[in-house]
Every structure is written in C-alpha cells, then in structure tokens.
Design a protein around this motif. Structure first.
Motif, PDB file in Angstrom:
ATOM      1  N   ILE A  60      -8.154  -1.042   0.350  1.00 18.83           N
ATOM      2  CA  ILE A  60      -6.731  -0.746   0.170  1.00 18.83           C
ATOM      3  C   ILE A  60      -5.917  -1.558   1.172  1.00 18.83           C
ATOM      4  CG2 ILE A  60      -4.927   1.010   0.229  1.00 18.83           C
ATOM      5  CD1 ILE A  60      -7.111   3.046  -0.515  1.00 18.83           C
ATOM      6  N   VAL A  61      -5.116  -2.474   0.645  1.00 21.37           N
ATOM      7  CA  VAL A  61      -4.202  -3.304   1.430  1.00 21.37           C
ATOM      8  C   VAL A  61      -2.847  -3.226   0.738  1.00 21.37           C
ATOM      9  CG1 VAL A  61      -3.660  -5.663   2.170  1.00 21.37           C
ATOM     10  CG2 VAL A  61      -6.033  -4.891   2.142  1.00 21.37           C
ATOM     11  N   ASP A  62      -1.799  -2.985   1.519  1.00 22.64           N
ATOM     12  CA  ASP A  62      -0.459  -2.916   0.934  1.00 22.64           C
ATOM     13  C   ASP A  62       0.295  -4.237   1.022  1.00 22.64           C
ATOM     14  OD1 ASP A  62      -0.527  -0.101   0.259  1.00 22.64           O
ATOM     15  OD2 ASP A  62      -0.398   0.286   2.411  1.00 22.64           O
ATOM     16  N   LEU A  63       0.127  -4.951   2.160  1.00 24.84           N
ATOM     17  CA  LEU A  63       0.883  -6.181   2.379  1.00 24.84           C
ATOM     18  C   LEU A  63       0.076  -7.183   3.198  1.00 24.84           C
ATOM     19  CD1 LEU A  63       4.266  -4.568   3.528  1.00 24.84           C
ATOM     20  CD2 LEU A  63       3.895  -5.772   1.356  1.00 24.84           C
ATOM     21  N   ALA A  79      -2.068 -12.990  -0.865  1.00 23.04           N
ATOM     22  CA  ALA A  79      -1.327 -11.843  -1.397  1.00 23.04           C
ATOM     23  C   ALA A  79      -1.336 -11.851  -2.930  1.00 23.04           C
ATOM     24  CB  ALA A  79       0.109 -11.852  -0.869  1.00 23.04           C
ATOM     25  N   LEU A  82      -4.680 -10.778  -4.249  1.00 25.48           N
ATOM     26  CA  LEU A  82      -4.938  -9.352  -4.046  1.00 25.48           C
ATOM     27  C   LEU A  82      -3.954  -8.463  -4.809  1.00 25.48           C
ATOM     28  CD1 LEU A  82      -5.610  -9.392  -0.197  1.00 25.48           C
ATOM     29  CD2 LEU A  82      -7.327  -9.244  -2.032  1.00 25.48           C
ATOM     30  N   VAL A  84      -0.742  -7.965  -3.953  1.00 24.54           N
ATOM     31  CA  VAL A  84       0.088  -7.245  -2.990  1.00 24.54           C
ATOM     32  C   VAL A  84       1.250  -8.130  -2.559  1.00 24.54           C
ATOM     33  CG1 VAL A  84      -1.883  -5.880  -2.185  1.00 24.54           C
ATOM     34  CG2 VAL A  84      -1.245  -7.955  -0.936  1.00 24.54           C
ATOM     35  N   GLY A  85       2.199  -7.550  -1.818  1.00 23.02           N
ATOM     36  CA  GLY A  85       3.352  -8.288  -1.345  1.00 23.02           C
ATOM     37  C   GLY A  85       3.059  -9.101  -0.091  1.00 23.02           C
ATOM     38  N   GLN A 124       2.134   1.719   6.051  1.00 20.94           N
ATOM     39  CA  GLN A 124       1.579   0.701   5.156  1.00 20.94           C
ATOM     40  C   GLN A 124       0.444  -0.047   5.849  1.00 20.94           C
ATOM     41  OE1 GLN A 124       5.219  -1.399   3.597  1.00 20.94           O
ATOM     42  NE2 GLN A 124       4.209  -0.931   1.643  1.00 20.94           N
ATOM     43  N   VAL A 126      -1.653  -3.298   6.484  1.00 18.66           N
ATOM     44  CA  VAL A 126      -1.341  -4.723   6.445  1.00 18.66           C
ATOM     45  C   VAL A 126      -2.458  -5.563   7.047  1.00 18.66           C
ATOM     46  CG1 VAL A 126       1.142  -4.238   6.563  1.00 18.66           C
ATOM     47  CG2 VAL A 126      -0.097  -4.779   8.657  1.00 18.66           C
TER      48      VAL A 126
END
Length: 185
Positions: A60-63, A79, A82, A84-85, A124, A126
């Motif tokens: 789990i990675v958000d950014l 990014a 994946l 993600v942002g 979050q 990161v």
C-alpha cells in the motif's frame, strides 16, 4: 522478475552511469545519470527495478514524493506504474501557494526545501525518490518536511548511493533502497 533479468538491468544501469571528477567542487566525483535518461531501455530498467522492489515490500503506497530536480525524472514514471499520485519537494520559491519550508546543509553549501501545505494528507503512505544519496542532507530535509505533513515515509529510493558518505545512516529510522552503490572517490 527473473534474477538474470534483474542482473542484466543493473548491468545496463551501471554501464550508463559516468563519473566526473572535481564537480561541482574539487574532491567530489559526480555520478552523472544523464546517459541513463538518453537510453529508453535503461530508463525503463530503473523504473522496472524500483517497481519490483516497491510491489514486494510495500503493498500500500499512496504517493511518490520526488526531490528537486532529479527525483522529478524517475518519480512520475514510478507513480504511473503504481497507479498513485506524485508530489514535488522543491527548492525555495519554486512552488505556488502556501508551503512548508525547511533549511538544511549540503555537502558543499546550504539549501531550502519546500512542499505545498496541501500536498499530503496526514497518515498518507509515501515513498521518497531521488537520483543520488550522498550525505543525506536533501533526503533528510524531505523526510522532515513529510513528518511535519504527518505522512508515513515507507522508504527512500535512489538510483545511486555513495556508501562511504553514510547518508543512509543519517536517514535512520527510514530505510534506503539503492540500485547501484559506489564510494565517493
């Protein structure tokens, strides 16, 4: 990814890196990543190896947080892979709107890093990415900014690590994943 494929990608990356003695000041052996960027297969190899590592270690990675300026080269590619942002940590005065700022020391000077106040929500997860880890000043500053933002720093990713300068030690408790390691001289 098969181990032979991984080894081939690391070999390609190593072949493309080049050293420039006494740049930007006498006594520094600068590791240039520009030849990596000129070779689409090599750029893909860097992204592949980062992606493989992240998918295995961090489900789990958000950014992805990229450091000015060369973290901007590899960060958006990772990014995108994946899904993600991507967030920027920039030099002072380069970001619009309200920012959080931090001054820090470099091997050969001082600098300021900034992040937009609304770039990251508390909690979050990161990953921080840059091209090179030397003494760790820039990555440490970024991690401190992220701490202020209440982000969870999962890892720091770099293409090249200069092991003898002990930047990874300075970054603890954060871990560093590097593709290639050298001594600074």
């Amino acid at each position: 990814m098969a181990e032979s494929s991984r080894a081939q990608k690391l070999e390609l990356i190593t072949q493309r890196l080049r050293g420039f003695p006494d740049f930007p000041i006498k006594g520094i052996l600068f590791r240039d990543i520009c030849p990596i960027l000129k070779d689409p297969k090599c750029t893909a190899a860097v992204t592949d190896l980062f992606e493989e590592y992240v998918r295995k270690k961090h489900p789990i990675v958000d950014l992805i947080v990229g450091l000015d300026a060369r973290g901007f080269l590899f960060g958006p590619l990772l990014a995108q892979r994946l899904g993600v942002g991507f967030v920027l940590v920039r030099k002072k005065g380069k970001l619009p709107g309200p920012v959080k700022s931090l001054s820090y020391d470099l091997e050969y000077g001082k600098a300021d890093a900034e992040i937009q106040e609304d770039a990251i929500a508390p909690g979050q997860k990161v990953l921080v990415i840059d091209d090179l880890l030397a003494t760790g000043g820039t990555l440490c500053a970024a991690c401190e900014l992220l701490k202020v933002q209440q982000a969870v720093v999962l890892d720091c990713l770099v293409v090249v690590e200069l092991k003898d300068l002990s930047g990874a030690e300075r970054l603890k408790p954060h871990t560093v994943f590097s593709l290639v390691s050298y001594d600074s001289t």
